[in-house]
Design a protein around this motif. Sequence first.
Motif, PDB file in Angstrom:
ATOM      1  N   ARG A 298      17.888  -0.195  -0.240  1.00 44.21           N
ATOM      2  CA  ARG A 298      18.890   0.836   0.002  1.00 44.21           C
ATOM      3  C   ARG A 298      20.311   0.333  -0.187  1.00 44.21           C
ATOM      4  NH1 ARG A 298      17.190   3.979   5.231  1.00 44.21           N
ATOM      5  NH2 ARG A 298      19.060   5.090   4.639  1.00 44.21           N
ATOM      6  N   ASP A 299      20.488  -0.963  -0.052  1.00 44.62           N
ATOM      7  CA  ASP A 299      21.848  -1.497  -0.099  1.00 44.62           C
ATOM      8  C   ASP A 299      22.327  -1.814  -1.501  1.00 44.62           C
ATOM      9  OD1 ASP A 299      21.050  -3.307   2.909  1.00 44.62           O
ATOM     10  OD2 ASP A 299      22.056  -1.358   2.676  1.00 44.62           O
ATOM     11  N   SER A 300      21.435  -1.770  -2.473  1.00 47.23           N
ATOM     12  CA  SER A 300      21.864  -2.073  -3.838  1.00 47.23           C
ATOM     13  C   SER A 300      21.277  -1.093  -4.828  1.00 47.23           C
ATOM     14  CB  SER A 300      21.481  -3.504  -4.213  1.00 47.23           C
ATOM     15  OG  SER A 300      20.097  -3.689  -4.147  1.00 47.23           O
ATOM     16  N   GLY A 301      21.257   0.165  -4.458  1.00 47.38           N
ATOM     17  CA  GLY A 301      20.749   1.172  -5.377  1.00 47.38           C
ATOM     18  C   GLY A 301      19.360   1.601  -4.985  1.00 47.38           C
ATOM     19  N   ASN A 302      18.969   2.740  -5.417  1.00 47.70           N
ATOM     20  CA  ASN A 302      17.699   3.321  -4.992  1.00 47.70           C
ATOM     21  C   ASN A 302      16.655   3.340  -6.081  1.00 47.70           C
ATOM     22  OD1 ASN A 302      18.676   3.714  -2.466  1.00 47.70           O
ATOM     23  ND2 ASN A 302      19.279   5.825  -2.809  1.00 47.70           N
ATOM     24  N   THR A 303      16.718   2.413  -7.001  1.00 47.72           N
ATOM     25  CA  THR A 303      15.653   2.352  -8.006  1.00 47.72           C
ATOM     26  C   THR A 303      14.347   2.031  -7.313  1.00 47.72           C
ATOM     27  OG1 THR A 303      17.184   1.621  -9.702  1.00 47.72           O
ATOM     28  CG2 THR A 303      14.858   1.229 -10.108  1.00 47.72           C
ATOM     29  N   LEU A 304      13.361   2.871  -7.565  1.00 52.91           N
ATOM     30  CA  LEU A 304      12.071   2.780  -6.892  1.00 52.91           C
ATOM     31  C   LEU A 304      11.119   1.971  -7.768  1.00 52.91           C
ATOM     32  CD1 LEU A 304      10.433   3.900  -4.465  1.00 52.91           C
ATOM     33  CD2 LEU A 304       9.973   5.917  -5.842  1.00 52.91           C
ATOM     34  N   TYR A 305      10.601   0.899  -7.214  1.00 53.95           N
ATOM     35  CA  TYR A 305       9.652   0.063  -7.946  1.00 53.95           C
ATOM     36  C   TYR A 305       8.280   0.242  -7.321  1.00 53.95           C
ATOM     37  CZ  TYR A 305      13.902  -2.101  -9.680  1.00 53.95           C
ATOM     38  OH  TYR A 305      15.123  -2.310 -10.251  1.00 53.95           O
ATOM     39  N   PHE A 306       7.315   0.480  -8.177  1.00 54.69           N
ATOM     40  CA  PHE A 306       5.962   0.713  -7.695  1.00 54.69           C
ATOM     41  C   PHE A 306       5.054  -0.479  -7.925  1.00 54.69           C
ATOM     42  CE2 PHE A 306       5.432   4.928  -6.161  1.00 54.69           C
ATOM     43  CZ  PHE A 306       6.455   5.658  -6.717  1.00 54.69           C
ATOM     44  N   GLY A 307       4.121  -0.637  -6.979  1.00 53.43           N
ATOM     45  CA  GLY A 307       3.004  -1.521  -7.232  1.00 53.43           C
ATOM     46  C   GLY A 307       2.044  -0.860  -8.205  1.00 53.43           C
ATOM     47  N   GLU A 308       1.006  -1.575  -8.570  1.00 54.44           N
ATOM     48  CA  GLU A 308       0.078  -1.052  -9.575  1.00 54.44           C
ATOM     49  C   GLU A 308      -0.978  -0.138  -8.983  1.00 54.44           C
ATOM     50  OE1 GLU A 308       0.372  -4.023 -13.297  1.00 54.44           O
ATOM     51  OE2 GLU A 308      -1.324  -4.335 -11.954  1.00 54.44           O
ATOM     52  N   GLY A 309      -0.949   0.002  -7.665  1.00 55.10           N
ATOM     53  CA  GLY A 309      -1.848   0.951  -7.039  1.00 55.10           C
ATOM     54  C   GLY A 309      -3.132   0.309  -6.541  1.00 55.10           C
ATOM     55  N   SER A 310      -3.662   0.870  -5.471  1.00 58.33           N
ATOM     56  CA  SER A 310      -4.957   0.455  -4.918  1.00 58.33           C
ATOM     57  C   SER A 310      -5.857   1.676  -4.933  1.00 58.33           C
ATOM     58  CB  SER A 310      -4.793  -0.047  -3.473  1.00 58.33           C
ATOM     59  OG  SER A 310      -3.979  -1.192  -3.413  1.00 58.33           O
ATOM     60  N   ARG A 311      -6.893   1.591  -5.732  1.00 49.58           N
ATOM     61  CA  ARG A 311      -7.794   2.750  -5.848  1.00 49.58           C
ATOM     62  C   ARG A 311      -8.893   2.648  -4.794  1.00 49.58           C
ATOM     63  NH1 ARG A 311      -7.956   6.583  -9.312  1.00 49.58           N
ATOM     64  NH2 ARG A 311      -6.654   5.474 -10.820  1.00 49.58           N
ATOM     65  N   LEU A 312      -9.001   3.695  -4.005  1.00 49.99           N
ATOM     66  CA  LEU A 312     -10.019   3.740  -2.967  1.00 49.99           C
ATOM     67  C   LEU A 312     -11.160   4.649  -3.404  1.00 49.99           C
ATOM     68  CD1 LEU A 312     -11.141   3.194  -0.135  1.00 49.99           C
ATOM     69  CD2 LEU A 312      -9.684   5.040   0.726  1.00 49.99           C
ATOM     70  N   ILE A 313     -12.341   4.082  -3.425  1.00 52.23           N
ATOM     71  CA  ILE A 313     -13.558   4.833  -3.736  1.00 52.23           C
ATOM     72  C   ILE A 313     -14.425   4.801  -2.486  1.00 52.23           C
ATOM     73  CG2 ILE A 313     -15.612   4.947  -5.206  1.00 52.23           C
ATOM     74  CD1 ILE A 313     -13.897   3.389  -7.317  1.00 52.23           C
ATOM     75  N   VAL A 314     -14.824   5.937  -2.013  1.00 51.38           N
ATOM     76  CA  VAL A 314     -15.632   6.026  -0.792  1.00 51.38           C
ATOM     77  C   VAL A 314     -17.027   6.508  -1.159  1.00 51.38           C
ATOM     78  CG1 VAL A 314     -15.834   7.013   1.511  1.00 51.38           C
ATOM     79  CG2 VAL A 314     -13.570   6.537   0.555  1.00 51.38           C
ATOM     80  N   VAL A 315     -18.012   5.757  -0.715  1.00 48.59           N
ATOM     81  CA  VAL A 315     -19.405   6.125  -1.044  1.00 48.59           C
ATOM     82  C   VAL A 315     -20.215   6.372   0.231  1.00 48.59           C
ATOM     83  CG1 VAL A 315     -19.375   4.896  -3.225  1.00 48.59           C
ATOM     84  CG2 VAL A 315     -20.115   3.713  -1.151  1.00 48.59           C
TER      85      VAL A 315
END
Lengths: 110, 116
Positions: free
Chosen positions: B99-116
Amino acid sequence: GDKVKQSPSALSLQEGTNSALRCNFSIAATTVQWFLQNPRGSLMNLFYLVPGTKENGRLKSAFDSKESYSTLHIRDAQLEDSGTYFCAAEADTGYQNFYFGKGTSLTVIP
Amino acid sequence: GALVYQYPRRTICKSGTSMRMECQAVGFQATSVAWYRQSPQKTFELIALSTVNSAIKYEQNFTQEKFPISHPNLSFSSMTVLNAYLEDRGLYLCGAWDRDSGNTLYFGEGSRLIVV
């Protein structure tokens, strides 16, 4: 209703052609970001915009906060441009919150 | 450059069990972290927003009891999906920014949840 409406939802482009994606906002957006999601799910940040325009290579984006919209122009589309494009708007609600559009699925055809 | 590492990339869990995912920010200070779930229809749902030294704000339909989040410092956040059921399936993404140096949002690559 949707706070961020993104259009079109899907698009096919011939390689080498140009197109534009658009997001309309029903919130008072203060900043806009555009992302490209690859088939594996990873999101890549393309642009971070305050009102105005930015250009990066074949991509150009504009954000008009008064008219509440943003556009992403793709010039000379390449196969690697395929993927799903998302815009996200930040609204000044006290808490920083990013509202996402539902995405534009782009397929570039050889 | 700024990066967010998210792991695991994919988890298959039995219905009723739990899954923990983690995000590590590199190259910037993650003063704020937002956890999202992306449905199979591609829609993003904000689960909660966490800011260091502030209370975690959960969105409607998401609770701390179901999705406990930890954000102990400026480079790490974790979220657990407790008692996962079919409706919890999807791609979970953490987005972080300074928040203190701009609001560029960086994403992780994601965690896919599969429920069986």
